[in-house]
Every structure is written in C-alpha cells, then in structure tokens.
Design a protein around this motif. Structure first.
Motif, short mmCIF file in Angstrom:
data_model
loop_
_atom_site.label_atom_id
_atom_site.label_comp_id
_atom_site.label_asym_id
_atom_site.label_seq_id
_atom_site.Cartn_x
_atom_site.Cartn_y
_atom_site.Cartn_z
N LEU A 53 -6.11 0.95 -2.23
CA LEU A 53 -5.87 2.33 -2.65
C LEU A 53 -7.14 3.16 -2.55
O LEU A 53 -7.10 4.34 -2.16
CB LEU A 53 -5.34 2.33 -4.08
N ASP A 54 -8.29 2.57 -2.90
CA ASP A 54 -9.56 3.29 -2.85
C ASP A 54 -9.84 3.88 -1.48
O ASP A 54 -10.42 4.97 -1.36
CB ASP A 54 -10.72 2.35 -3.19
N LYS A 55 -9.45 3.16 -0.44
CA LYS A 55 -9.76 3.57 0.93
C LYS A 55 -8.55 4.10 1.67
O LYS A 55 -8.54 4.15 2.90
CB LYS A 55 -10.40 2.41 1.69
N CYS A 56 -7.54 4.52 0.91
CA CYS A 56 -6.36 5.17 1.50
C CYS A 56 -5.66 4.28 2.53
O CYS A 56 -5.10 4.77 3.52
CB CYS A 56 -6.74 6.51 2.12
N LEU A 57 -5.68 2.98 2.28
CA LEU A 57 -5.00 2.03 3.15
C LEU A 57 -3.57 1.87 2.63
O LEU A 57 -3.18 0.82 2.12
CB LEU A 57 -5.75 0.71 3.19
N TYR A 58 -2.81 2.92 2.79
CA TYR A 58 -1.49 2.99 2.16
C TYR A 58 -0.48 2.05 2.81
O TYR A 58 0.45 1.58 2.14
CB TYR A 58 -0.98 4.43 2.18
N GLN A 59 -0.62 1.75 4.09
CA GLN A 59 0.28 0.79 4.72
C GLN A 59 0.10 -0.59 4.10
O GLN A 59 1.08 -1.30 3.83
CB GLN A 59 0.02 0.72 6.23
N GLN A 60 -1.17 -0.96 3.85
CA GLN A 60 -1.44 -2.25 3.22
C GLN A 60 -0.89 -2.30 1.79
O GLN A 60 -0.39 -3.34 1.35
CB GLN A 60 -2.95 -2.53 3.22
N VAL A 61 -0.99 -1.17 1.08
CA VAL A 61 -0.41 -1.09 -0.27
C VAL A 61 1.10 -1.31 -0.20
O VAL A 61 1.67 -2.13 -0.93
CB VAL A 61 -0.74 0.27 -0.92
N TYR A 62 1.76 -0.58 0.68
CA TYR A 62 3.21 -0.68 0.81
C TYR A 62 3.64 -2.10 1.18
O TYR A 62 4.63 -2.63 0.65
CB TYR A 62 3.68 0.32 1.87
N ASP A 63 2.90 -2.73 2.08
CA ASP A 63 3.27 -4.06 2.56
C ASP A 63 3.15 -5.13 1.47
O ASP A 63 3.72 -6.22 1.62
CB ASP A 63 2.39 -4.46 3.75
N ILE A 79 9.16 3.65 -2.50
CA ILE A 79 7.74 3.30 -2.51
C ILE A 79 7.06 3.80 -1.24
O ILE A 79 5.93 4.29 -1.27
CB ILE A 79 7.58 1.77 -2.69
N HIS A 80 7.75 3.70 -0.12
CA HIS A 80 7.23 4.26 1.14
C HIS A 80 7.06 5.77 1.01
O HIS A 80 6.05 6.34 1.44
CB HIS A 80 8.20 3.93 2.27
N ARG A 81 8.02 6.44 0.40
CA ARG A 81 7.96 7.89 0.25
C ARG A 81 6.75 8.31 -0.58
O ARG A 81 6.11 9.33 -0.31
CB ARG A 81 9.24 8.38 -0.42
N LEU A 82 6.41 7.53 -1.61
CA LEU A 82 5.27 7.87 -2.47
C LEU A 82 3.94 7.62 -1.77
O LEU A 82 3.11 8.52 -1.66
CB LEU A 82 5.34 7.06 -3.77
N TYR A 83 3.73 6.39 -1.30
CA TYR A 83 2.41 6.02 -0.79
C TYR A 83 2.14 6.54 0.62
O TYR A 83 1.01 6.95 0.91
CB TYR A 83 2.24 4.50 -0.82
N ILE A 84 3.14 6.51 1.46
CA ILE A 84 2.91 6.87 2.86
C ILE A 84 3.31 8.31 3.15
O ILE A 84 2.51 9.10 3.64
CB ILE A 84 3.63 5.87 3.78
N ASP A 85 4.53 8.67 2.81
CA ASP A 85 4.97 10.04 3.10
C ASP A 85 4.22 11.07 2.27
O ASP A 85 3.90 12.16 2.76
CB ASP A 85 6.47 10.18 2.86
N ARG A 86 3.93 10.74 1.00
CA ARG A 86 3.26 11.72 0.13
C ARG A 86 1.75 11.55 0.13
O ARG A 86 1.01 12.43 0.55
CB ARG A 86 3.81 11.61 -1.29
N PHE A 99 -3.48 13.33 1.38
CA PHE A 99 -4.91 13.09 1.18
C PHE A 99 -5.68 12.90 2.48
O PHE A 99 -6.83 13.32 2.59
CB PHE A 99 -5.12 11.86 0.28
N VAL A 100 -5.06 12.22 3.47
CA VAL A 100 -5.81 11.87 4.69
C VAL A 100 -5.08 12.28 5.96
O VAL A 100 -5.31 11.72 7.03
CB VAL A 100 -6.16 10.36 4.70
N ASN A 101 -4.18 13.26 5.83
CA ASN A 101 -3.53 13.88 6.99
C ASN A 101 -2.78 12.86 7.85
O ASN A 101 -2.78 12.93 9.08
CB ASN A 101 -4.56 14.63 7.84
N GLY A 102 -2.13 11.89 7.19
CA GLY A 102 -1.30 10.93 7.91
C GLY A 102 -2.02 9.70 8.43
O GLY A 102 -1.39 8.77 8.91
N ARG A 103 -3.35 9.70 8.34
CA ARG A 103 -4.12 8.55 8.81
C ARG A 103 -3.98 7.39 7.83
O ARG A 103 -3.88 7.60 6.62
CB ARG A 103 -5.58 8.95 8.95
N ASN A 104 -3.98 6.15 8.30
CA ASN A 104 -4.04 4.99 7.42
C ASN A 104 -5.49 4.54 7.32
O ASN A 104 -6.00 3.85 8.19
CB ASN A 104 -3.17 3.84 7.93
N GLY A 105 -6.15 4.99 6.28
CA GLY A 105 -7.57 4.69 6.10
C GLY A 105 -8.30 5.92 5.60
O GLY A 105 -7.72 7.01 5.48
#
Length: 254
Positions: A39-49, A72-79, A84-90
């Motif tokens: 979460l600290d590094k906006c690795l939202y795909q890893q969070v979701y997985d 959960i996808h809607r919160l961490y990835i879509d939102r 926070f990072v304009n769609g980037r994972n990281g």
C-alpha cells in the motif's frame, strides 16, 4: 510403559497444536505487514491479489463497504490507483503514502482456518511541492491515525485477508495538528455502486472521524475477566454528559 507412551503422545500433540497456532499468528501478522508495504508504494494490484476469493469478503473504508473481489477491485484499483497515481501500478515521484503498522493482537480459531486481528496504523501522506502543478491534489500534506479490525481465512493452506475494517481515528495537517482539524475531514460516500461508479456496495450506518472518539469494538474479551467491553463503555459522551446523549456504539457487524 503404555501409559507413559500415551502421555508423551498427548504432549507431542499439544505442542504441535501450540506451535501451529504460533506459526499461524506470525503468518497473519506478516500478511498484514506485506499489505502495508504494498500500500505504501501504491502497488494496488499486489494488494488486490492478496485477497480471499470468498464471496463474503469485503473492505470497510470511510463509511462504505466494498463487497467481494469486484468491490475490492473498485476500491483499490479503480479508485485509489486512478486517483493517487493516475492508473499506474506503483509509486510516482513526489507522492508520499507511508503507513506504519503496529501493536497487532491476533487470535486464531480452534480449527486454524479463521482469524481476527486488531492492528494500529499511523500514516504520513502528501505531495512534494515540485509536483503541485501536475498532481490533482496540488500541494498537500497530512497525518492519519486509525485501527484495523480484520478477519483472515486460510485458503488452500494460505492465509489471506478476508474482511478488512479500517477505522481512521483522526486526521491532521502538519501546520495545525489535531486540535484544528475540520470535522469530517474526508467526506463520506453518499451514493452506492453503480449510481456512483467508484462507490461502495453499501453505506455503513455509523462511521466515525475525529473529534468522534468512540471505541472501535474489540474482537476479543478481557484477558483476565473474560468479559467484553460493554456498549456504554464504547460510546463517547460530551464532558459531564450522560452516556445516553452520545452517538450509538460502533459495531463490527458483517
């Protein structure tokens, strides 16, 4: 001799169960710490997985409950990822989101397949002044303190987040501290999905933010008396006022 062998077998069985419980508690603690580092590094795909595939899984966040893997996808990835990072994972340069996780209290059920954890979080967040012209939040910085009351389940031998309930206690700016924080520092959702494409699946009836100081209910009873904290003790009346005048207690209902 047979009695001694039987006694030793019972002791080995008891020790094995105790060791397994300790291992489970350590693994659950590691799961949440890993979640925090992602979460600290906006690795939202890893969070979701990380999340359980169970249909009753959810995340509670700021007055909303996001149900199942779709929510959960809607919160961490879509939102979060898009905001926070304009769609980037990281991470992106100049955006800080730093969670410190601490004081874990972890309890595992007798079957070793379901667990509960109470964990404190402290966060520093904000944007560096060098990106204020390009980041949608502009130049901001804030602090946050909160509690998790989480549930975990073991799927195919792996501990996974199952139900996360995050209660932010307080927010504060570095310039003014907690005493001057505006009430409802972060707006609570008013609409649910799909009316709000990024909204929760349901609204939580009794959210809280500073200066609300109600107690987040404990998943455990008192370690000596065995008694739970009562509903009046969970509430937070004004100075000198009767508890009946205060907000109703928070709940951990599913």
């Amino acid at each position: 001799m047979e009695a001694q062998v039987a006694q030793l077998q019972d002791e080995v069985k008891s020790l094995r169960a105790a060791l397994t419980r300790v291992q489970d508690e350590q693994e659950i603690m590691k799961v949440h710490y890993k979640y925090g580092y992602y979460l600290d590094k906006c690795l939202y795909q890893q969070v979701y997985d990380m999340w359980s595939e169970h249909p009753d899984a959810f995340v509670e966040f700021l007055g909303g409950r996001y149900r199942g893997k779709a929510g959960i996808h809607r919160l961490y990835i879509d939102r979060f990822r898009n905001t926070f990072v304009n769609g980037r994972n990281g991470p992106i340069r100049g955006f800080l989101l730093d969670h410190a996780m601490m004081q874990p209290i972890i309890d595992v059920d007798e079957d070793g397949t379901h667990a509960w954890a109470r964990i404190r979080a402290l966060m520093n967040a904000g944007t560096h002044k060098s990106i204020q012209g390009v980041h949608p939040r502009g130049h901001v910085q804030w602090m946050e303190g909160g509690l998790y009351e989480n549930e975990y389940i073991k799927e195919n031998g792996v501990w996974k987040p199952f139900r996360y309930r995050y209660f932010p206690f307080w927010h504060a700016t570095h310039e003014q501290g907690v005493s001057y924080t505006k009430e409802n520092y972060v707006p609570f959702p008013k609409k649910t999905f799909p009316e709000d494409p990024l909204g929760p699946d349901e609204l939580i009836e009794r959210p809280m933010l500073w200066p609300d100081t109600r107690v987040v209910p404990f998943h455990y009873s008192h370690p000596v008396t065995g008694k739970p904290v009562t509903d009046p003790e969970l509430r937070a009346p004004g100075w000198g006022q009767d508890v009946s005048t205060s907000e109703l207690p928070l709940t951990l209902s599913s």
